[in-house]
Design an enzyme around this catalytic site. Structure first.
Site, short mmCIF file in Angstrom:
data_model
loop_
_atom_site.label_atom_id
_atom_site.label_comp_id
_atom_site.label_asym_id
_atom_site.label_seq_id
_atom_site.Cartn_x
_atom_site.Cartn_y
_atom_site.Cartn_z
N HIS A 99 3.37 13.55 -61.13
CA HIS A 99 3.48 14.65 -60.14
C HIS A 99 3.00 14.49 -58.82
CE1 HIS A 99 6.17 18.39 -60.05
NE2 HIS A 99 6.61 17.48 -59.40
N ASP A 126 1.04 23.37 -58.72
CA ASP A 126 0.61 22.32 -57.95
C ASP A 126 0.14 22.76 -56.13
OD1 ASP A 126 1.66 21.01 -60.83
OD2 ASP A 126 3.03 20.09 -59.31
N ASP A 226 9.91 18.19 -62.93
CA ASP A 226 8.80 18.09 -63.39
C ASP A 226 9.70 18.76 -65.03
OD1 ASP A 226 6.60 18.21 -64.93
OD2 ASP A 226 4.69 18.32 -63.44
N GLU A 271 6.71 12.99 -64.22
CA GLU A 271 5.40 13.14 -65.47
C GLU A 271 6.31 12.96 -67.17
OE1 GLU A 271 2.70 14.25 -65.48
OE2 GLU A 271 1.90 15.02 -63.67
#
Length: 314
Positions: A99, A126, A226, A271
């Site tokens: 990511h 994140d 993701d 991912e």
């Protein structure tokens, strides 16, 4: 979605510690992605992979994050490619890679979209900075960097700092947050739908609310998907699985709805790690997600028919 799609691979694994996410783009291609999209009547150009430098898992002296220079240089290349695709009035579909690639994707999109909104579909926020990250892994930092927070080289990818404002971010599926991320989310009042919200409200309402929230104030919306946002019992080939995720069926409905949103200008799916499972189930399931996002009629048994939700986002 626009009828013209450019597929762009970013075979990055240096944002985390498990080799294999660099194989994600080729595995999804091998699973028949381009042909699936062409069968939908889309004009598809596969623009290959963005070159990624090689480095070990290390921190430069005085640096608290791993592989920053290599990731920053690769992100600059990705940003330039995404920007060019948008200038050609094509839809950039970026295949990860871990990511950390979102640093480059968002820089490229934000260079062409003045006031960008972001839907971040992920088990993680994140939003770490080098000061708050427990690991130093850059794949836990891309959204913070895109907000202008953290390492200078990552923040300045594309030649400008703030790619997205905090008030233009919606997190969906987040359930594994570090203390620094929790503090930042509260401080900036960032909208979050965790899996319990999805169960309580239903995925259709979550997507409707997210799109309405962003569409009324943003010039365009980027989807950063993701696959670990989905429950790992259904999507096994991910490096940082977190139990209790959104179901795969709900995720299919989510991307179907998002694909009908006129404000969607770009997307990435990240991912996928084929080395963490037997076979290629995660790549194939991700291709199904992308095909649904691009308009393929994939209709598993859903709590609510897709047709009920169309008016809210078309």
């Amino acid at each position: 979605m626009k009828k013209d799609v450019s597929i762009l691979g970013m075979p990055m694994w240096l944002g985390q510690t498990k080799f294999g996410t660099n194989l994600g783009p080729s595995t999804m291609r091998t699973a028949g992605l381009a042909d699936r999209l062409r069968q939908l009547g889309l004009t598809v150009e596969d623009e290959g992979n963005v070159p990624v430098g090689f480095a070990g898992q290390f921190k430069t002296v005085g640096e608290s994050s791993k592989n920053v220079k290599t990731i920053a240089k690769s992100s600059e290349r990705l940003a330039a490619k995404v920007s060019d695709i948008l200038k050609q009035e094509r839809f950039p579909l970026v295949l990860g890679g871990d990511h950390s690639i979102a640093i480059g994707s968002l820089a490229g999109v934000a260079s062409q979209v003045k006031n960008l909104g972001v839907i971040w579909y992920d088990a993680h926020a994140d939003m770490n900075t080098p000061e708050t990250s427990p690991s130093g892994n850059v794949h836990g930092m891309p959204l913070a960097a895109s907000m202008g927070l953290g390492n200078r080289e990552l923040v300045n990818v594309g030649g400008f700092r703030e790619k997205v404002k905090a008030e233009n971010i919606v997190l969906i599926g987040a359930r594994d947050l570090d203390p620094g991320e929790v503090a930042l989310i509260k401080e900036r009042n960032i909208r979050v739908y965790d899996p319990s919200d999805v169960k309580r409200l239903g995925i259709a309402r979550v997507i409707e609310e997210a799109v309405e929230f962003l569409a009324r104030k943003c010039d365009g919306i980027h989807l950063s998907f993701d696959v670990d946002g989905i429950d790992p019992q259904e999507i096994p080939g991910v490096g940082t699985p977190v139990p209790g995720g959104i179901s795969y069926i709900d995720s299919l409905l989510a991307v179907q709805m998002l694909g009908r949103c006129e404000k969607l200008v770009s997307a990435e799916f990240v991912e996928v790690n084929p080395l963490l499972e037997q076979g290629d189930a995660t790549a194939r399931l991700t291709v199904d997600l992308i095909a649904a996002f691009c308009g393929e009629s994939i209709r598993p048994k859903l709590a609510k028919p897709v047709r009920e939700e169309q008016s809210a986002i078309s």
